[in-house]
Design an enzyme around this catalytic site. Structure first.
Site, PDB file in Angstrom:
ATOM      1  N   LYS A  13     -20.817 -18.182  44.836  1.00 13.19           N
ATOM      2  CA  LYS A  13     -19.844 -17.223  44.280  1.00 13.19           C
ATOM      3  C   LYS A  13     -18.605 -17.128  45.166  1.00 13.19           C
ATOM      4  O   LYS A  13     -17.480 -17.202  44.687  1.00 13.19           O
ATOM      5  CB  LYS A  13     -20.461 -15.808  44.178  1.00 13.19           C
ATOM      6  CG  LYS A  13     -21.686 -15.712  43.305  1.00 13.19           C
ATOM      7  CD  LYS A  13     -22.204 -14.284  43.225  1.00 13.19           C
ATOM      8  CE  LYS A  13     -22.701 -13.725  44.549  1.00 13.19           C
ATOM      9  NZ  LYS A  13     -23.894 -14.403  45.089  1.00 13.19           N
ATOM     10  N   ARG A  88     -23.415  -5.454  40.714  1.00 13.55           N
ATOM     11  CA  ARG A  88     -24.703  -6.038  41.070  1.00 13.55           C
ATOM     12  C   ARG A  88     -25.860  -5.287  40.444  1.00 13.55           C
ATOM     13  O   ARG A  88     -27.013  -5.679  40.625  1.00 13.55           O
ATOM     14  CB  ARG A  88     -24.849  -5.944  42.579  1.00 13.55           C
ATOM     15  CG  ARG A  88     -24.912  -7.270  43.260  1.00 13.55           C
ATOM     16  CD  ARG A  88     -25.086  -6.964  44.720  1.00 13.55           C
ATOM     17  NE  ARG A  88     -25.525  -8.097  45.441  1.00 13.55           N
ATOM     18  CZ  ARG A  88     -24.695  -8.911  46.087  1.00 13.55           C
ATOM     19  NH1 ARG A  88     -23.405  -8.714  46.048  1.00 13.55           N
ATOM     20  NH2 ARG A  88     -25.191  -9.910  46.764  1.00 13.55           N
ATOM     21  N   ARG A 160     -25.166 -15.807  59.339  1.00 14.37           N
ATOM     22  CA  ARG A 160     -25.231 -14.386  58.978  1.00 14.37           C
ATOM     23  C   ARG A 160     -26.618 -13.817  59.232  1.00 14.37           C
ATOM     24  O   ARG A 160     -27.612 -14.491  59.019  1.00 14.37           O
ATOM     25  CB  ARG A 160     -24.892 -14.229  57.481  1.00 14.37           C
ATOM     26  CG  ARG A 160     -23.446 -13.878  57.248  1.00 14.37           C
ATOM     27  CD  ARG A 160     -23.040 -13.998  55.807  1.00 14.37           C
ATOM     28  NE  ARG A 160     -23.924 -13.340  54.845  1.00 14.37           N
ATOM     29  CZ  ARG A 160     -23.674 -13.299  53.539  1.00 14.37           C
ATOM     30  NH1 ARG A 160     -22.593 -13.863  53.061  1.00 14.37           N
ATOM     31  NH2 ARG A 160     -24.506 -12.694  52.718  1.00 14.37           N
ATOM     32  N   ARG A 171     -33.780 -11.130  49.262  1.00 14.86           N
ATOM     33  CA  ARG A 171     -32.533 -11.019  48.491  1.00 14.86           C
ATOM     34  C   ARG A 171     -32.685 -11.662  47.112  1.00 14.86           C
ATOM     35  O   ARG A 171     -32.131 -11.173  46.131  1.00 14.86           O
ATOM     36  CB  ARG A 171     -31.373 -11.664  49.262  1.00 14.86           C
ATOM     37  CG  ARG A 171     -30.885 -10.790  50.413  1.00 14.86           C
ATOM     38  CD  ARG A 171     -30.059 -11.568  51.421  1.00 14.86           C
ATOM     39  NE  ARG A 171     -28.837 -12.122  50.884  1.00 14.86           N
ATOM     40  CZ  ARG A 171     -28.141 -13.107  51.450  1.00 14.86           C
ATOM     41  NH1 ARG A 171     -28.563 -13.625  52.598  1.00 14.86           N
ATOM     42  NH2 ARG A 171     -27.045 -13.542  50.907  1.00 14.86           N
TER      43      ARG A 171
HETATM   44  P1  AP5 Z   1     -21.443 -19.145  49.176  1.00 12.43           P
HETATM   45  O1  AP5 Z   1     -20.206 -19.472  48.404  1.00 12.43           O
HETATM   46  O2  AP5 Z   1     -21.296 -18.495  50.491  1.00 12.43           O
HETATM   47  O3  AP5 Z   1     -22.443 -18.351  48.207  1.00 12.43           O
HETATM   48  P2  AP5 Z   1     -22.442 -16.856  47.688  1.00 12.43           P
HETATM   49  O4  AP5 Z   1     -22.908 -16.908  46.270  1.00 12.43           O
HETATM   50  O5  AP5 Z   1     -21.135 -16.191  47.956  1.00 12.43           O
HETATM   51  O6  AP5 Z   1     -23.605 -16.289  48.589  1.00 12.43           O
HETATM   52  P3  AP5 Z   1     -23.719 -14.916  49.388  1.00 12.43           P
HETATM   53  O7  AP5 Z   1     -24.866 -15.064  50.322  1.00 12.43           O
HETATM   54  O8  AP5 Z   1     -22.398 -14.517  49.949  1.00 12.43           O
HETATM   55  O9  AP5 Z   1     -24.102 -13.991  48.239  1.00 12.43           O
HETATM   56  P4  AP5 Z   1     -24.781 -12.661  48.320  1.00 12.43           P
HETATM   57  O10 AP5 Z   1     -24.538 -12.243  46.931  1.00 12.43           O
HETATM   58  O11 AP5 Z   1     -26.180 -12.652  48.732  1.00 12.43           O
HETATM   59  O12 AP5 Z   1     -24.023 -11.940  49.528  1.00 12.43           O
HETATM   60  P5  AP5 Z   1     -22.867 -10.879  49.579  1.00 12.43           P
HETATM   61  O13 AP5 Z   1     -22.035 -11.146  50.757  1.00 12.43           O
HETATM   62  O14 AP5 Z   1     -22.223 -10.718  48.248  1.00 12.43           O
HETATM   63  O15 AP5 Z   1     -22.279 -20.486  49.327  1.00 12.43           O
HETATM   64  C1  AP5 Z   1     -23.513 -20.523  50.027  1.00 12.43           C
HETATM   65  C2  AP5 Z   1     -23.607 -21.791  50.901  1.00 12.43           C
HETATM   66  O16 AP5 Z   1     -23.685 -22.925  50.061  1.00 12.43           O
HETATM   67  C3  AP5 Z   1     -22.380 -22.015  51.791  1.00 12.43           C
HETATM   68  O17 AP5 Z   1     -22.776 -22.584  53.007  1.00 12.43           O
HETATM   69  C4  AP5 Z   1     -21.515 -22.961  50.989  1.00 12.43           C
HETATM   70  O18 AP5 Z   1     -20.680 -23.720  51.829  1.00 12.43           O
HETATM   71  C5  AP5 Z   1     -22.578 -23.808  50.287  1.00 12.43           C
HETATM   72  N1  AP5 Z   1     -22.145 -24.268  48.961  1.00 12.43           N
HETATM   73  C6  AP5 Z   1     -21.386 -23.585  48.045  1.00 12.43           C
HETATM   74  N2  AP5 Z   1     -21.218 -24.302  46.934  1.00 12.43           N
HETATM   75  C7  AP5 Z   1     -21.903 -25.465  47.117  1.00 12.43           C
HETATM   76  C8  AP5 Z   1     -22.149 -26.617  46.302  1.00 12.43           C
HETATM   77  N3  AP5 Z   1     -21.658 -26.726  45.061  1.00 12.43           N
HETATM   78  N4  AP5 Z   1     -22.919 -27.611  46.824  1.00 12.43           N
HETATM   79  C9  AP5 Z   1     -23.433 -27.502  48.083  1.00 12.43           C
HETATM   80  N5  AP5 Z   1     -23.243 -26.450  48.901  1.00 12.43           N
HETATM   81  C10 AP5 Z   1     -22.498 -25.436  48.422  1.00 12.43           C
HETATM   82  O19 AP5 Z   1     -23.705  -9.539  49.855  1.00 12.43           O
HETATM   83  C11 AP5 Z   1     -24.438  -9.366  51.049  1.00 12.43           C
HETATM   84  C12 AP5 Z   1     -25.173  -8.037  51.007  1.00 12.43           C
HETATM   85  O20 AP5 Z   1     -24.229  -6.960  50.876  1.00 12.43           O
HETATM   86  C13 AP5 Z   1     -26.130  -7.841  49.830  1.00 12.43           C
HETATM   87  O21 AP5 Z   1     -27.392  -8.397  50.081  1.00 12.43           O
HETATM   88  C14 AP5 Z   1     -26.146  -6.312  49.716  1.00 12.43           C
HETATM   89  O22 AP5 Z   1     -26.985  -5.764  50.692  1.00 12.43           O
HETATM   90  C15 AP5 Z   1     -24.720  -5.928  50.053  1.00 12.43           C
HETATM   91  N6  AP5 Z   1     -23.871  -5.820  48.858  1.00 12.43           N
HETATM   92  C16 AP5 Z   1     -22.764  -6.562  48.568  1.00 12.43           C
HETATM   93  N7  AP5 Z   1     -22.236  -6.190  47.391  1.00 12.43           N
HETATM   94  C17 AP5 Z   1     -23.017  -5.191  46.908  1.00 12.43           C
HETATM   95  C18 AP5 Z   1     -23.004  -4.413  45.718  1.00 12.43           C
HETATM   96  N8  AP5 Z   1     -22.077  -4.596  44.760  1.00 12.43           N
HETATM   97  N9  AP5 Z   1     -23.965  -3.468  45.554  1.00 12.43           N
HETATM   98  C19 AP5 Z   1     -24.896  -3.284  46.498  1.00 12.43           C
HETATM   99  N10 AP5 Z   1     -24.989  -3.987  47.643  1.00 12.43           N
HETATM  100  C20 AP5 Z   1     -24.063  -4.936  47.848  1.00 12.43           C
HETATM  101 MG    MG Z   2     -20.532 -14.606  49.258  1.00 15.29          MG
END
Ligand code: AP5
Ligand code: MG
Length: 214
Positions: A13, A88, A160, A171
């Site tokens: 994402k 979410r 992270r 997660r």
């Molecule tokens: P990446 O692009 O980083 O993936 P992502 O979907 O953004 O993953 P996140 O871990 O950031 O998502 P998340 O939803 O768990 O975390 P968030 O920060 O939102 O890609 C992942 C990896 O794959 C990278 O190394 C990338 O380089 C690689 N990659 C990408 N595309 C690729 C491809 N096509 N092929 C190969 N490799 C690839 O949230 C973290 C925490 O915050 C949550 O757990 C929660 O506790 C809290 N939080 C955040 N938002 C909310 C909300 N709205 N409500 C409640 N809690 C929340």
């Molecule tokens: Mg992310």
């Protein structure tokens, strides 16, 4: 253009949201990044959010809804934005819809980046994030020029806290239980589109550009 990125943790994402934001010159709003910046700065919000994030749990809706609703009202959002990691939960989606309805607007696209659970754990353990500018890399798929150092700003890269395999598993469970229902929610609203997130990231972006139009 108002876009929501949906998908499991690690689906890509953030990677795709950054590319969309660059191409269409709209803000990339990542709630995860906002929380991580608050944690780094030791704010009250950051301290509260960290308790949940480190366990792989969602931060309570009341800590996130007002934050996003206020953010999308800012001036740089007049031409749209890409929301990454929000909504979410169903209550978060309803709160966003209510806020947009009140000003006669709506979400244009909810893009679901599809990646099966099996691929996720491997991706997350290889992800490295820049402590300073937030850029993300992957030790195999998107390596930096110098190991452990950000290509963009030369700061140090970290794994992270919530990317440890046992937390990633939690997660994923939380995602299936609380976030996946949003796929039906946005399908019913007629704005859901899906892309295969297992292919090369440029190919994923190509599919998104096709949907959004050049
Ligand atoms: P990446 O692009 O980083 O993936 P992502 O979907 O953004 O993953 P996140 O871990 O950031 O998502 P998340 O939803 O768990 O975390 P968030 O920060 O939102 O890609 C992942 C990896 O794959 C990278 O190394 C990338 O380089 C690689 N990659 C990408 N595309 C690729 C491809 N096509 N092929 C190969 N490799 C690839 O949230 C973290 C925490 O915050 C949550 O757990 C929660 O506790 C809290 N939080 C955040 N938002 C909310 C909300 N709205 N409500 C409640 N809690 C929340
Ligand atoms: Mg992310």
């Amino acid at each position: 253009m108002k876009i929501i990125m949906l998908g499991a943790p690690g689906a890509g994402k953030g990677t795709q949201a950054k590319k969309i934001a660059d191409k269409w010159q709209i803000p990339h709003i990542s709630t995860g990044d906002i929380f991580r910046a608050n944690i780094k700065n030791g704010t009250e919000l950051g301290n509260k959010a960290k308790e949940y994030m480190d366990k792989g749990l969602l931060v309570p809706d009341e800590l996130v809804v007002d934050l996003v609703v206020d953010r999308v009202k800012q001036e740089d959002c007049v031409n749209g934005y890409v929301l990454d990691g929000f909504p979410r939960t169903i209550p978060q989606a309803e709160a966003l819809d209510a806020a947009l309805n009140a000003i006669g607007e709506k979400v244009d696209y909810a893009i679901n980046v599809e990646v099966p659970d099996e691929n996720i754990i491997n991706r997350m353990s290889g992800r490295r994030a820049c402590v300073a500018c937030g850029a993300t890399y992957h030790i195999v798929h998107i390596p930096t020029k110098v190991e452990g150092v950000c290509d963009r700003c030369n700061a140090q890269l970290i794994l992270r806290d919530d990317d440890k395999p046992e937390t990633v598993k939690k997660r994923l469970d939380v995602y299936h239980e609380q976030t996946q229902p949003l796929i039906d929610y946005y399908t019913e609203k007629g704005v859901l589109v899906e892309v295969d997130g297992t292919v090369e990231m440029e190919e994923v972006f190509g599919a998104i550009v096709k949907i959004l139009g050049e």
